[in-house]
Design a protein around this motif. Structure first.
Motif, PDB file in Angstrom:
ATOM      1  N   ALA A 161      32.621 -14.753  24.879  1.00 13.87           N
ATOM      2  CA  ALA A 161      32.554 -13.311  24.601  1.00 13.87           C
ATOM      3  C   ALA A 161      33.937 -12.747  24.308  1.00 13.87           C
ATOM      4  N   THR A 162      34.941 -13.197  25.037  1.00 14.44           N
ATOM      5  CA  THR A 162      36.320 -12.734  24.806  1.00 14.44           C
ATOM      6  C   THR A 162      36.807 -13.158  23.432  1.00 14.44           C
ATOM      7  N   ILE A 163      36.537 -14.391  23.051  1.00 11.75           N
ATOM      8  CA  ILE A 163      36.978 -14.879  21.738  1.00 11.75           C
ATOM      9  C   ILE A 163      36.307 -14.107  20.618  1.00 11.75           C
ATOM     10  N   PHE A 164      34.995 -13.909  20.731  1.00  8.41           N
ATOM     11  CA  PHE A 164      34.284 -13.184  19.678  1.00  8.41           C
ATOM     12  C   PHE A 164      34.703 -11.710  19.619  1.00  8.41           C
ATOM     13  N   SER A 165      34.938 -11.109  20.756  1.00  6.65           N
ATOM     14  CA  SER A 165      35.321  -9.691  20.736  1.00  6.65           C
ATOM     15  C   SER A 165      36.744  -9.514  20.215  1.00  6.65           C
ATOM     16  N   LYS A 169      40.490  -7.038  13.169  1.00  2.94           N
ATOM     17  CA  LYS A 169      41.919  -7.229  13.406  1.00  2.94           C
ATOM     18  C   LYS A 169      42.657  -5.927  13.633  1.00  2.94           C
ATOM     19  N   ARG A 170      42.105  -4.804  13.130  1.00  2.00           N
ATOM     20  CA  ARG A 170      42.752  -3.509  13.325  1.00  2.00           C
ATOM     21  C   ARG A 170      42.386  -2.868  14.658  1.00  2.00           C
ATOM     22  N   SER A 171      41.419  -3.433  15.340  1.00  2.00           N
ATOM     23  CA  SER A 171      40.952  -2.852  16.592  1.00  2.00           C
ATOM     24  C   SER A 171      41.994  -3.043  17.687  1.00  2.00           C
ATOM     25  N   ARG A 172      42.167  -2.023  18.487  1.00  2.57           N
ATOM     26  CA  ARG A 172      43.090  -2.110  19.615  1.00  2.57           C
ATOM     27  C   ARG A 172      42.372  -2.611  20.871  1.00  2.57           C
ATOM     28  N   GLY A 173      41.102  -2.925  20.760  1.00  7.80           N
ATOM     29  CA  GLY A 173      40.338  -3.343  21.925  1.00  7.80           C
ATOM     30  C   GLY A 173      39.978  -2.121  22.758  1.00  7.80           C
TER      31      GLY A 173
END
Length: 197
Positions: free
Chosen positions: A20-24, A29-33
């Motif tokens: 889940a961490t890898i996929f999220s 790429k522009r996401s800050r999480g």
């Protein structure tokens, strides 16, 4: 058997979290999480320069209604920037502050910062700007005559306040640099400089 199931369950949970961490993290790429306080990045209110559908003219930064007074602002409309306004300020305004050592000291500091470059440290009209030779000297507070008539030593609270508010001749307005309370402190100190030296 129970211990083996527990190990398998923990192992599967760990693998699921890793996947889940890898996929999220690879999603955008522009996401800050995860963001802490996202309203800091995406404000709810409109910025002053944004179009605003709420108002008919589409502008966010509206002009305040006529006659409104901003918080912390003192109106000076009753004494316009005219010779009549200057004369009315002479008798219509007096300082609300009492003369204390603290007020005089603060007035002196403000005077030295804002006024002394032209008027000089002792109010004699010999400031650093004047010494450059490009500008005429303002009159001395203790011995000079005002360009509006009368001796500088006789200037009242209201006349000095009016001059600070609007400026005079080559002196520009200091209304944006000095708050009303600071102006009264400067005036208090100027009265000390008006005395014969």
């Amino acid at each position: 058997m129970l211990a083996m199931n527990r190990t398998n369950i923990l192992g599967l949970a760990f693998v699921a979290v890793v996947v889940a961490t890898i996929f999220s993290s690879c999603h955008d790429k522009r996401s800050r999480g995860l963001e802490y306080a996202p309203n800091m990045y995406y404000p709810i209110a409109y910025n002053p320069d944004q179009k605003n559908p709420i108002f008919a003219n589409g502008i966010s930064a509206q002009v305040p209604p006529p006659g409104t007074t901003p918080v912390g602002f003192t109106r000076f409309d009753e004494f316009p920037n005219t010779p009549e306004g200057y004369a009315a300020a002479s008798t219509g305004i007096t300082s609300p502050l009492t003369v204390t050592k603290k007020n005089l000291l603060e007035g002196k500091q403000l005077y030295l910062a804002f006024c002394s470059p032209c008027h000089g440290e002792k109010g004699m009209g010999n400031g650093h700007i004047v010494e450059l030779g490009k500008f005429p000297a303002p009159p001395s507070y203790s011995t000079g005559n005002s360009s509006r008539g009368g001796a500088m030593k006789d200037l009242t609270d209201g006349k000095i306040y009016h001059t600070i508010q609007y400026g005079l001749n080559l002196m520009g307005s200091y209304a944006s640099q000095l708050s009303p309370e600071e102006r009264w402190k400067v005036i208090m100190y100027v009265h000390q400089l008006q005395k014969p030296q």
